[in-house]
Design a protein around this motif. Structure first.
Motif, PDB file in Angstrom:
ATOM      1  N   GLY A 157       0.891  -1.113  -0.100  1.00 16.69           N
ATOM      2  CA  GLY A 157       0.032   0.083   0.039  1.00 16.69           C
ATOM      3  C   GLY A 157       0.986   1.319  -0.045  1.00 16.69           C
ATOM      4  N   PHE A 158       0.399   2.161   0.755  1.00 13.77           N
ATOM      5  CA  PHE A 158       1.178   3.404   0.818  1.00 13.77           C
ATOM      6  C   PHE A 158       2.430   3.381   1.830  1.00 13.77           C
ATOM      7  CE2 PHE A 158      -3.323   4.953   0.149  1.00 13.77           C
ATOM      8  CZ  PHE A 158      -2.947   5.126  -1.099  1.00 13.77           C
ATOM      9  N   VAL A 159       3.781   3.637   1.523  1.00 12.33           N
ATOM     10  CA  VAL A 159       4.876   3.212   2.013  1.00 12.33           C
ATOM     11  C   VAL A 159       5.544   4.650   2.327  1.00 12.33           C
ATOM     12  CG1 VAL A 159       7.031   2.181   2.411  1.00 12.33           C
ATOM     13  CG2 VAL A 159       4.962   1.084   1.301  1.00 12.33           C
ATOM     14  N   ASP A 160       5.917   4.904   3.407  1.00 15.84           N
ATOM     15  CA  ASP A 160       6.419   6.355   3.717  1.00 15.84           C
ATOM     16  C   ASP A 160       7.808   6.267   3.594  1.00 15.84           C
ATOM     17  OD1 ASP A 160       7.113   8.846   4.967  1.00 15.84           O
ATOM     18  OD2 ASP A 160       6.455   8.314   6.940  1.00 15.84           O
ATOM     19  N   THR A 161       8.404   6.752   2.321  1.00 17.85           N
ATOM     20  CA  THR A 161       9.897   6.750   1.984  1.00 17.85           C
ATOM     21  C   THR A 161      10.147   8.175   1.476  1.00 17.85           C
ATOM     22  OG1 THR A 161       9.063   6.388  -0.351  1.00 17.85           O
ATOM     23  CG2 THR A 161       9.509   4.577   1.037  1.00 17.85           C
ATOM     24  N   PRO A 162      11.375   8.390   1.078  1.00 18.05           N
ATOM     25  CA  PRO A 162      11.790   9.771   0.775  1.00 18.05           C
ATOM     26  C   PRO A 162      10.817  10.201  -0.429  1.00 18.05           C
ATOM     27  CG  PRO A 162      13.684   8.496   1.221  1.00 18.05           C
ATOM     28  CD  PRO A 162      12.530   7.578   1.497  1.00 18.05           C
ATOM     29  N   MET A 163      10.568   9.297  -1.413  1.00 14.65           N
ATOM     30  CA  MET A 163       9.863   9.564  -2.627  1.00 14.65           C
ATOM     31  C   MET A 163       8.284  10.285  -2.120  1.00 14.65           C
ATOM     32  SD  MET A 163       8.835   7.177  -6.089  1.00 14.65           S
ATOM     33  CE  MET A 163       7.475   6.509  -5.119  1.00 14.65           C
ATOM     34  N   THR A 164       7.984   9.705  -1.183  1.00 16.66           N
ATOM     35  CA  THR A 164       6.365   9.991  -0.669  1.00 16.66           C
ATOM     36  C   THR A 164       6.474  10.903   0.411  1.00 16.66           C
ATOM     37  OG1 THR A 164       6.351   8.184   0.744  1.00 16.66           O
ATOM     38  CG2 THR A 164       5.372   7.949  -1.431  1.00 16.66           C
ATOM     39  N   ALA A 165       7.757  11.843   0.800  1.00 16.68           N
ATOM     40  CA  ALA A 165       7.612  12.751   1.770  1.00 16.68           C
ATOM     41  C   ALA A 165       6.721  13.608   1.642  1.00 16.68           C
ATOM     42  CB  ALA A 165       9.291  13.230   1.879  1.00 16.68           C
ATOM     43  N   ALA A 166       6.583  14.490   0.566  1.00 16.49           N
ATOM     44  CA  ALA A 166       5.566  15.318   0.546  1.00 16.49           C
ATOM     45  C   ALA A 166       4.251  15.054   0.687  1.00 16.49           C
ATOM     46  CB  ALA A 166       5.861  16.303  -0.862  1.00 16.49           C
ATOM     47  N   PHE A 167       3.640  13.952   0.623  1.00 18.48           N
ATOM     48  CA  PHE A 167       2.302  13.565   0.756  1.00 18.48           C
ATOM     49  C   PHE A 167       2.104  13.470   2.388  1.00 18.48           C
ATOM     50  CE2 PHE A 167       1.369  11.184  -3.299  1.00 18.48           C
ATOM     51  CZ  PHE A 167       2.666  11.542  -3.880  1.00 18.48           C
ATOM     52  N   LYS A 168       0.695  13.835   2.496  1.00 15.27           N
ATOM     53  CA  LYS A 168       0.087  13.729   3.841  1.00 15.27           C
ATOM     54  C   LYS A 168      -0.193  12.318   4.248  1.00 15.27           C
ATOM     55  CE  LYS A 168      -3.929  15.449   6.478  1.00 15.27           C
ATOM     56  NZ  LYS A 168      -5.153  16.040   6.729  1.00 15.27           N
ATOM     57  N   LYS A 169       0.471  12.117   5.408  1.00 14.92           N
ATOM     58  CA  LYS A 169       0.247  10.952   5.751  1.00 14.92           C
ATOM     59  C   LYS A 169      -1.047  10.243   6.710  1.00 14.92           C
ATOM     60  CE  LYS A 169       4.332   9.974   4.150  1.00 14.92           C
ATOM     61  NZ  LYS A 169       4.744  11.178   3.769  1.00 14.92           N
ATOM     62  N   GLY A 170      -1.668   9.317   6.612  1.00 15.09           N
ATOM     63  CA  GLY A 170      -2.664   9.065   7.388  1.00 15.09           C
ATOM     64  C   GLY A 170      -2.560   7.365   7.893  1.00 15.09           C
ATOM     65  N   ALA A 171      -3.757   6.995   8.203  1.00 14.59           N
ATOM     66  CA  ALA A 171      -3.828   5.727   8.794  1.00 14.59           C
ATOM     67  C   ALA A 171      -3.465   4.492   7.741  1.00 14.59           C
ATOM     68  CB  ALA A 171      -5.166   5.319   9.344  1.00 14.59           C
ATOM     69  N   LEU A 172      -3.397   4.827   6.492  1.00 17.26           N
ATOM     70  CA  LEU A 172      -3.184   3.845   5.735  1.00 17.26           C
ATOM     71  C   LEU A 172      -1.870   3.653   5.249  1.00 17.26           C
ATOM     72  CD1 LEU A 172      -6.405   4.183   3.103  1.00 17.26           C
ATOM     73  CD2 LEU A 172      -6.209   2.520   5.041  1.00 17.26           C
ATOM     74  N   TRP A 173      -0.875   4.511   5.905  1.00 15.27           N
ATOM     75  CA  TRP A 173       0.430   4.333   5.390  1.00 15.27           C
ATOM     76  C   TRP A 173       1.237   3.361   6.362  1.00 15.27           C
ATOM     77  CZ3 TRP A 173       3.200   7.423   1.846  1.00 15.27           C
ATOM     78  CH2 TRP A 173       2.334   8.249   1.051  1.00 15.27           C
ATOM     79  N   ALA A 174       2.421   3.074   5.696  1.00 16.76           N
ATOM     80  CA  ALA A 174       3.127   2.099   6.564  1.00 16.76           C
ATOM     81  C   ALA A 174       4.536   2.509   6.549  1.00 16.76           C
ATOM     82  CB  ALA A 174       3.080   0.652   5.983  1.00 16.76           C
ATOM     83  N   THR A 175       5.583   2.147   7.473  1.00 17.20           N
ATOM     84  CA  THR A 175       6.805   2.163   7.502  1.00 17.20           C
ATOM     85  C   THR A 175       7.395   1.268   6.613  1.00 17.20           C
ATOM     86  OG1 THR A 175       7.209   1.041   9.317  1.00 17.20           O
ATOM     87  CG2 THR A 175       7.004   3.347   9.850  1.00 17.20           C
ATOM     88  N   PRO A 176       8.601   1.489   5.868  1.00 15.93           N
ATOM     89  CA  PRO A 176       9.519   0.550   5.295  1.00 15.93           C
ATOM     90  C   PRO A 176       9.766  -0.568   6.266  1.00 15.93           C
ATOM     91  CG  PRO A 176      10.321   2.877   4.678  1.00 15.93           C
ATOM     92  CD  PRO A 176       9.471   2.986   6.030  1.00 15.93           C
ATOM     93  N   ASP A 177      10.041  -0.458   7.506  1.00 16.72           N
ATOM     94  CA  ASP A 177      10.314  -1.599   8.365  1.00 16.72           C
ATOM     95  C   ASP A 177       9.136  -2.533   8.520  1.00 16.72           C
ATOM     96  OD1 ASP A 177      13.070  -0.747   8.722  1.00 16.72           O
ATOM     97  OD2 ASP A 177      12.299   0.415  10.519  1.00 16.72           O
ATOM     98  N   LYS A 178       7.978  -2.021   8.597  1.00 17.12           N
ATOM     99  CA  LYS A 178       6.877  -2.759   8.664  1.00 17.12           C
ATOM    100  C   LYS A 178       6.516  -3.511   7.451  1.00 17.12           C
ATOM    101  CE  LYS A 178       3.816  -1.344  12.164  1.00 17.12           C
ATOM    102  NZ  LYS A 178       2.512  -1.668  12.703  1.00 17.12           N
ATOM    103  N   VAL A 179       6.760  -2.795   6.343  1.00 15.44           N
ATOM    104  CA  VAL A 179       6.484  -3.557   4.925  1.00 15.44           C
ATOM    105  C   VAL A 179       7.822  -4.781   4.787  1.00 15.44           C
ATOM    106  CG1 VAL A 179       6.571  -3.311   2.527  1.00 15.44           C
ATOM    107  CG2 VAL A 179       5.658  -1.609   3.870  1.00 15.44           C
ATOM    108  N   ALA A 180       8.994  -4.617   5.216  1.00 11.78           N
ATOM    109  CA  ALA A 180      10.203  -5.352   5.118  1.00 11.78           C
ATOM    110  C   ALA A 180       9.886  -6.542   5.951  1.00 11.78           C
ATOM    111  CB  ALA A 180      11.340  -4.798   5.488  1.00 11.78           C
TER     112      ALA A 180
END
Length: 94
Positions: A31-54
Motif C-alpha cells: 500500500g502506501f509506504v512512507d519513503t523519501p519519494m513520498t515525503a511530501a504526501f500527507k500521511k494517514g492511517a493507511l500508510w506504513a513504514t518501510p520496516d513494517k513492509v520489510a
C-alpha cells in the motif's frame, strides 16, 4: 494499474510453472509506504513504514505465500474493491 496487473498475471503464471521445481514466486502488493519519494504526501492511517513492509515480506517468504498485501489490512480493502460490480466501479472515483 494496468502495468501492475500485467506483472501480477505474469508472476502468477511463473509461480505455477516453477512450483513443481520447488521455487516459490511471491508477488508483493504494498500500500502506501512512507519513503523519501513520498515525503511530501500527507500521511494517514493507511500508510506504513518501510520496516513494517520489510517485516511483512519476510513473513510472506517464510510462509511461501504467492501474494502479500502489505500492510495486511490492504487485503481486505482490495477484496472489497475487487468485488464491486463493474457498472458501479466505473461510476466511482478511487
Amino acid at each position: 494499474g494496468s502495468a501492475k496487473a500485467a506483472v501480477t498475471a505474469y508472476l502468477s503464471g511463473l509461480g505455477q510453472r516453477l512450483r513443481p521445481a520447488g521455487v516459490n514466486v511471491l508477488v508483493i502488493k504494498p500500500g502506501f509506504v512512507d519513503t523519501p519519494m513520498t515525503a511530501a504526501f500527507k500521511k494517514g492511517a493507511l500508510w506504513a513504514t518501510p520496516d513494517k513492509v520489510a517485516a511483512g515480506i519476510l513473513r510472506a517468504i517464510g510462509k511461501r505465500r504467492a501474494v502479500a498485501y502489505l500492510p495486511g489490512f490492504w487485503w481486505a480493502i482490495m477484496m472489497i474493491i475487487k468485488n464491486i460490480p463493474e457498472f458501479v466501479f466505473r461510476r466511482i472515483k478511487l
